[in-house]
Design an enzyme around this catalytic site. Structure first.
Site, PDB file in Angstrom:
ATOM      1  N   TYR A  84       0.822  -1.215   0.000  1.00 55.45           N
ATOM      2  CA  TYR A  84       0.000   0.000   0.000  1.00 55.45           C
ATOM      3  C   TYR A  84       0.852   1.260   0.000  1.00 55.45           C
ATOM      4  O   TYR A  84       1.695   1.464   0.884  1.00 55.45           O
ATOM      5  CB  TYR A  84      -0.896  -0.005   1.236  1.00 55.45           C
ATOM      6  CG  TYR A  84      -1.957   1.060   1.248  1.00 55.45           C
ATOM      7  CD1 TYR A  84      -3.250   0.769   0.861  1.00 55.45           C
ATOM      8  CD2 TYR A  84      -1.680   2.367   1.666  1.00 55.45           C
ATOM      9  CE1 TYR A  84      -4.235   1.735   0.877  1.00 55.45           C
ATOM     10  CE2 TYR A  84      -2.658   3.336   1.679  1.00 55.45           C
ATOM     11  CZ  TYR A  84      -3.933   3.019   1.291  1.00 55.45           C
ATOM     12  OH  TYR A  84      -4.912   3.991   1.304  1.00 55.45           O
ATOM     13  N   TYR A  88      -6.482   5.219  -6.620  1.00 55.70           N
ATOM     14  CA  TYR A  88      -6.531   5.231  -5.168  1.00 55.70           C
ATOM     15  C   TYR A  88      -7.884   4.665  -4.745  1.00 55.70           C
ATOM     16  O   TYR A  88      -8.819   5.389  -4.458  1.00 55.70           O
ATOM     17  CB  TYR A  88      -6.339   6.647  -4.640  1.00 55.70           C
ATOM     18  CG  TYR A  88      -6.366   6.753  -3.138  1.00 55.70           C
ATOM     19  CD1 TYR A  88      -5.293   6.308  -2.377  1.00 55.70           C
ATOM     20  CD2 TYR A  88      -7.446   7.308  -2.474  1.00 55.70           C
ATOM     21  CE1 TYR A  88      -5.312   6.409  -1.002  1.00 55.70           C
ATOM     22  CE2 TYR A  88      -7.467   7.415  -1.095  1.00 55.70           C
ATOM     23  CZ  TYR A  88      -6.395   6.970  -0.367  1.00 55.70           C
ATOM     24  OH  TYR A  88      -6.424   7.077   0.999  1.00 55.70           O
TER      25      TYR A  88
END
Lengths: 394, 154, 165
Positions: A294, A345
């Site tokens: 991430y 995102y």
């Protein structure tokens, strides 16, 4: 009960996955809730199941689209699991999968969807400060100093790590370059067609040192969903199952201390989570074929990869090169869809989808013969989580 | 330690206030007196920051507040170039620092580093507190921020 | 900006389900969504068909006639805007279309106000389960309307029932 019985290893699989069109922030043409529905319906279609077979929901980061509303809108016969992973940012992506998998093993539900939907144009943005004229409590120790956005909240952690271990800016740059390179192969990626070079990176503006513009995730609109079911059932469905070897969540000692007072400061918060993950998965870092880590900010990716044992802190400058991080032949192919930096995102759910695509052999930057596919969710936030998928249960 | 009235960042940023339960009030009352007052456990004498209703070390609820010397060591820093609040447009870049307090169990304070925002900074440098008074106004009470300055010749 | 009882009616531009419902009412029509795939009407408005999960739908005008399925009399004004209106009736109106479809529990039941011929709250003694009603529309401005109901002179299907006073 013996520890070896208390595991989800090999008992659950990701059987379906899907995403909506990924948009730049504020450009979604559909409401956030409708995008969640679209992704869930498409994921069921991908798995080859009827939507009405879904009987559980798990999400994270306070997703606004709650399971009861989803189940009602979809006319589901019954709801057996309504689960939210506490904590903000992307720390709960793998955690939501972990909760869904545990619920399936425990028999609470049979077909659980993990989902995330974001339309930041319709609600607030993450990357902006509050407009309030008073900051109370813990916020009073930071906001008056112009320390209010996620980038500003994490830059000093990364700066301290770089100081302690001699990490160079080029190591952060390599993470960004790899994401953009992979996005050029991925037509879903918002940054598809937008190449990034060392020169463009170096000349890009600072957001907050040590983060250039390209060290920061995008903000996007879209929705994504994955469907989990028992390994047994997944074998009878349409797609190659991505078996869950392990999923783990947690936070280290006093990482939630306010005013930047976590005792171990220069950390991504994976030091106690990663060893538990490997133990349950029965693997070591050397077994990992492809990694999705991430990226709120590149520095967190670097610290996370170090804390997952892929290199020593002082070796980061050697490991973090574009060559090593690129699919298909790099030493550690990283964020092979483009991830939060260059695909979308989607709060890291796109990383979980990409990890499953690697297992299926369907990535646009496919790693040859990928078997062990790992995801790290949410460095530097509290709590964080991890996921290991596999093609073969071996 | 120096008293100053001009502020490092432009007006318009959120003013600090204690939570409605009053947890942080002694700290903000201390800064008004230009004193650095932090939490310390009355039972085991562990320093604790940020404030909490229980001691993380011995789980005592008997927490006290104590004045500590307004000096420390630069632990980390960031130089901000992108304004996430409209008030910050007028002051870019600016420096945010994390200061470790060796006199208070190495707890850390967030603040701005006063002076030239583009000057080189060194982790480990000795710093001292600067109490920055704000008048408040409207529904905002007067308040004082703790800022930091590199001790020359350190 | 549309208004009702002095309160702002603010619906996000990307919420076509609710905007188009209120736009229909602004034209004096009670409109509902009909699924393009399974052909069933639904209420409340929403993006997905609760019967077949399809996201495709069309708007269709319905008769606006129905029966009070349940009701409540509100005597405490939670919002000051309603202070002058108490006591007033909130009704759940079962429309004549699509009753008992797709199963015996299902029907199109619309939440609304019960008003008299002047648009004021209907007198409490006239509100009853089983009473026949028809739609009328309050103008909200900005092209939007709010569907409300008033008693009609049609014969009820069954005996009326009221909360014993």
């Amino acid at each position: 009960m013996a520890t070896d019985e208390r595991t989800i290893r090999g008992k659950v699989a990701i059987a379906g996955l899907a995403e909506t069109t990924y948009y730049k922030r504020g450009q979604a043409t559909d409401p956030e809730f409708k995008m969640a529905l679209q992704a869930i319906i498409a994921a069921a279609g991908d798995a080859g199941i009827d939507v009405t077979e879904i009987d559980g929901f798990a999400s994270y980061s306070n997703d606004r689209n709650d399971p009861v509303r989803l189940a009602t809108a979809l006319g589901l016969p019954q709801l057996k699991l309504s689960n939210m992973f506490w904590g903000g940012g992307g720390g709960g992506g793998s955690g939501a999968v972990a909760n869904a998998a545990a619920a399936i093993v425990a028999g609470y539900a049979d077909t659980v969807v993990v989902y995330r939907s974001l339309a930041q144009g319709q609600f607030g943005r993450f990357g902006q400060g509050s407009g309030a004229n008073v900051a109370r409590g813990a916020g009073a120790f930071t906001s008056p100093y112009g320390l209010m956005s996620p980038a500003q909240s994490f830059a000093m952690r990364v700066r301290r790590f770089m100081h302690d271990h001699g990490t160079e800016q080029a190591a952060l740059r390599a993470i960004s370059l790899a994401s953009y390179q992979h996005a050029q192969h991925n037509p879903r990626a918002v940054m598809h067609g937008r190449e990034l070079t060392e020169e463009i990176y170096d000349n890009s503006r600072w957001i907050v040192e040590p983060f250039h513009l390209f060290d920061c995730c995008m903000e996007n609109d879209g929705a994504a969903a994955v469907i989990l079911t028992s390994a047994e059932r997944a074998r009878d469905l349409k797609q190659t199952p991505a078996y869950v070897l392990a999923a783990m969540q947690g936070s280290d000692y006093r990482q939630g201390a306010t005013a930047h007072n976590a005792p171990d400061y220069a950390t991504s918060n994976f030091k106690t989570v990663a060893p538990r993950l490997y133990e349950h998965a029965g693997i070591t870092p050397g077994d990992v074929d492809v990694l999705q880590s991430y990226e709120n900010f590149t520095g967190g990716v670097l610290m996370s990869i170090v804390e997952h044992g892929f290199c020593e802190p002082d070796e980061a400058n050697e490991l973090f090169t574009l060559e090593h991080l690129s699919a298909p032949d790099g030493k550690l192919p990283l964020n092979t869809s483009g991830g939060n930096l260059a695909e979308c995102y989607m709060h890291g759910l796109e990383l979980i989808i990409e990890a499953a695509r690697q297992v299926r052999g369907e990535s646009t930057s496919q790693v040859h013969d990928a078997n062990i596919s790992m995801v790290g969710s949410g460095p530097m936030v509290q709590p964080v989580s991890d996921l290991v998928l596999a093609r073969d249960l071996g | 330690m120096t008293d100053e009235t001009s502020s490092y960042l432009p007006a318009g940023l959120p003013a600090p206030a204690a939570n409605v339960d009053g947890l942080e009030s002694p700290f903000w009352e201390g800064t008004r007196r230009h004193e650095l007052v932090v939490q310390r456990c009355n039972d085991c004498e562990t320093y604790q920051w940020g404030p909490e209703w229980i001691c993380h070390h011995c789980r005592s609820f008997d927490l006290g507040w104590t004045e500590v010397p307004p000096r420390g060591v630069l632990y980390s820093w960031e130089r901000v170039w992108y304004p996430v609040h409209p008030a910050l447009q007028a002051k870019l870049p600016y420096m945010v620092v994390l200061v470790e307090l060796p006199d208070a169990g190495n707890i850390r304070m967030v603040g701005n580093l006063v002076g030239d925002a583009e000057a080189e900074v060194e982790i480990g440098a000795a710093v001292e507190a600067v109490f920055e008074d704000h008048e408040g106004g409207g529904d905002v009470e007067p308040y004082t921020l703790v800022q930091w300055r590199v001790v020359e010749g350190s | 900006m549309a208004e009702y009882l002095g309160l702002t009616v603010d619906i996000p531009a990307n919420d076509p389900d609710h905007i188009e419902y209120l736009q229909g009412a602004g034209e004096g029509r009670l409109v509902l969504q009909r699924c393009s795939d399974c052909n069933l009407l639904r209420y409340p408005p929403g993006p997905a068909c609760p019967y077949c999960q399809s996201l495709e739908r069309e708007w269709e005008e319905v008769s606006g006639r129905g029966t009070i399925y349940s009701y409540e009399i509100v005597t405490q004004a939670i919002n000051p805007a309603y202070r002058e209106l108490v006591p007033y009736a909130v009704v759940l109106v079962e429309l004549d279309e699509q009753r008992g479809v797709p199963d015996e529990h299902e029907a199109l039941r619309v939440i609304s106000s019960l008003v008299d011929g002047d648009g004021a709250p209907e007198a409490e003694e006239n509100v009853a389960i089983g009473a026949r009603v028809e739609a009328e529309f309050a103008d909200l401005g900005d092209g939007l309307g709010l569907p409300r109901f008033r008693l009609s002179d049609e014969t009820p299907e069954h005996e009326l029932w009221q909360f014993p006073s």
